[in-house]
Motif scaffolding. Structure first.
Motif, short mmCIF file in Angstrom:
data_model
loop_
_atom_site.label_atom_id
_atom_site.label_comp_id
_atom_site.label_asym_id
_atom_site.label_seq_id
_atom_site.Cartn_x
_atom_site.Cartn_y
_atom_site.Cartn_z
N MET A 123 0.84 -1.19 0.00
CA MET A 123 0.00 0.00 0.00
C MET A 123 0.88 1.25 0.00
O MET A 123 1.82 1.36 0.78
N THR A 124 0.59 2.17 -0.90
CA THR A 124 1.38 3.38 -1.00
C THR A 124 1.10 4.30 0.18
O THR A 124 -0.06 4.60 0.49
N GLN A 125 2.17 4.71 0.84
CA GLN A 125 2.02 5.62 1.98
C GLN A 125 1.81 7.04 1.48
O GLN A 125 2.51 7.52 0.60
N MET A 126 0.80 7.70 2.04
CA MET A 126 0.52 9.08 1.67
C MET A 126 1.46 10.01 2.43
O MET A 126 1.57 9.93 3.66
N ILE A 127 2.17 10.85 1.71
CA ILE A 127 3.09 11.81 2.32
C ILE A 127 2.35 13.13 2.46
O ILE A 127 1.82 13.68 1.49
N LYS A 128 2.35 13.66 3.66
CA LYS A 128 1.64 14.90 3.93
C LYS A 128 2.29 16.08 3.20
O LYS A 128 3.51 16.21 3.17
N ASP A 129 1.48 16.92 2.63
CA ASP A 129 1.96 18.17 2.04
C ASP A 129 2.16 19.17 3.18
O ASP A 129 1.19 19.70 3.73
N ASP A 130 3.42 19.42 3.54
CA ASP A 130 3.72 20.25 4.71
C ASP A 130 4.27 21.62 4.34
O ASP A 130 4.91 22.29 5.16
N ARG A 131 4.03 22.06 3.11
CA ARG A 131 4.62 23.32 2.67
C ARG A 131 4.15 24.52 3.50
O ARG A 131 4.94 25.40 3.84
N ILE A 132 2.87 24.54 3.83
CA ILE A 132 2.35 25.66 4.61
C ILE A 132 2.95 25.66 6.01
O ILE A 132 3.39 26.70 6.52
N GLU A 133 3.01 24.48 6.63
CA GLU A 133 3.60 24.38 7.96
C GLU A 133 5.09 24.74 7.94
O GLU A 133 5.59 25.38 8.86
N PHE A 134 5.78 24.31 6.89
CA PHE A 134 7.21 24.62 6.77
C PHE A 134 7.43 26.12 6.73
O PHE A 134 8.30 26.66 7.43
N GLU A 135 6.65 26.82 5.91
CA GLU A 135 6.81 28.27 5.79
C GLU A 135 6.44 28.97 7.09
O GLU A 135 7.06 29.97 7.47
N ALA A 136 5.41 28.47 7.77
CA ALA A 136 5.00 29.07 9.04
C ALA A 136 6.10 28.91 10.09
O ALA A 136 6.39 29.85 10.86
N HIS A 137 6.71 27.73 10.12
CA HIS A 137 7.81 27.49 11.07
C HIS A 137 9.00 28.39 10.75
O HIS A 137 9.62 28.97 11.65
N LYS A 138 9.30 28.53 9.47
CA LYS A 138 10.40 29.39 9.05
C LYS A 138 10.17 30.82 9.50
O LYS A 138 11.07 31.49 10.02
N ARG A 139 8.94 31.30 9.30
CA ARG A 139 8.59 32.66 9.72
C ARG A 139 8.77 32.82 11.24
O ARG A 139 9.35 33.81 11.70
N ASP A 140 8.30 31.85 11.99
CA ASP A 140 8.41 31.92 13.45
C ASP A 140 9.87 31.97 13.89
O ASP A 140 10.23 32.73 14.80
N MET A 141 10.72 31.17 13.24
CA MET A 141 12.12 31.14 13.59
C MET A 141 12.82 32.46 13.22
O MET A 141 13.69 32.94 13.95
N CYS A 142 12.42 33.05 12.10
CA CYS A 142 12.99 34.34 11.71
C CYS A 142 12.65 35.41 12.75
O CYS A 142 13.52 36.20 13.16
#
Length: 252
Positions: A1-20
């Motif tokens: 069964m193919t594992q679904m990989i979560k699209d985390d682009r929005i979370e990634f950008e939000a985390h980047k902003r928080d770290m900045c």
């Protein structure tokens, strides 16, 4: 069964902003980094880089920040005061080439023949216009305004004489040219955030705290409500010459 990989682009950008934003508040780390930059200046660190074969007298972090801004806002015209050896103009012209439009207008009181040669013979030359003369003289400003097509979006980078009075004069002349949504970048604001003992001395001119670009920018921001300091871009500018120097135009 193919594992679904979560699209985390929005979370990634939000985390980047928080770290900045968090990094921008970390004065202890900033002071450690400025001490390292002071030591690196022994080796002329900002002079060690080139872009597409032409010296670019910039910190790598500033180059990255500038490309983020250009890619996000896609200006039609980028005006830069201070041509030097031409690398930053080549870099910004290359960004516009990737975007598929626009030009860089370089203004300098003295464009030396060998630097002009490097720029005018470069593959990016078709997206570059050079204007020689005092940056805020009436004649120069007339040429700068004539270089801006009607309705063009305009970004400005100020990187010439770094004395407080000169930068403030440039801000008052070039700030009004920046269009809503575009950036006004003031280079070498680090000079206003270091101890006097850390002021670079291996330069043709020396600018001490109080007589430097950051002081000029703060004065200008007190005179106009058209610009705001971008906390995200500036937050991550620790290995940088221009922390606090990236401002966004928020009013027409």
């Amino acid at each position: 069964m193919t594992q679904m990989i979560k699209d985390d682009r929005i979370e990634f950008e939000a985390h980047k902003r928080d770290m900045c934003l968090a990094l921008g508040q970390d004065e202890a780390t900033f002071k450690k980094v400025t001490s390292a930059l002071y030591e690196l200046d022994t080796y002329d660190y900002s002079y060690l880089w080139s872009f597409m074969g032409v010296p670019i007298i910039q910190m790598p972090a500033d180059v990255m920040a500038t490309q983020e801004v250009i890619w996000a806002t896609k200006p039609d015209v980028i005006i830069e005061t201070g041509v030097a050896r031409g690398g930053s103009m080549i870099f910004m012209a290359a960004m516009l080439q990737l975007i598929g439009k626009g030009k860089v207008v370089g203004v300098d009181i003295d464009i030396r023949a060998h630097n002009r040669d490097s720029i005018e013979k470069h593959p990016m030359a078709s997206r570059i216009e050079l204007i020689e003369g005092p940056s805020t003289s009436a004649e120069t400003m007339a040429k700068v305004r004539a270089s801006i097509p009607a309705g063009a979006s305009v970004m400005v980078v100020l990187d010439s004489d770094h004395s407080r009075d000169h930068v403030l004069d440039e801000l008052r002349h070039y700030g009004p040219l920046v269009t809503q949504g575009q950036y006004l970048v003031v280079a070498d604001t680090l000079l206003g955030r270091i101890d006097a003992s850390q002021t670079p001395t291996k330069r043709s001119k020396i600018w001490h705290p109080g007589d430097e670009p950051l002081t000029a920018l703060k004065t200008y921001l007190g005179e106009t409500d058209r610009f705001e300091v971008d906390p995200v871009i500036n937050g991550k500018l620790v290995m940088s010459s221009s922390p606090g120097g990236y401002t966004r135009c928020i009013k027409a």
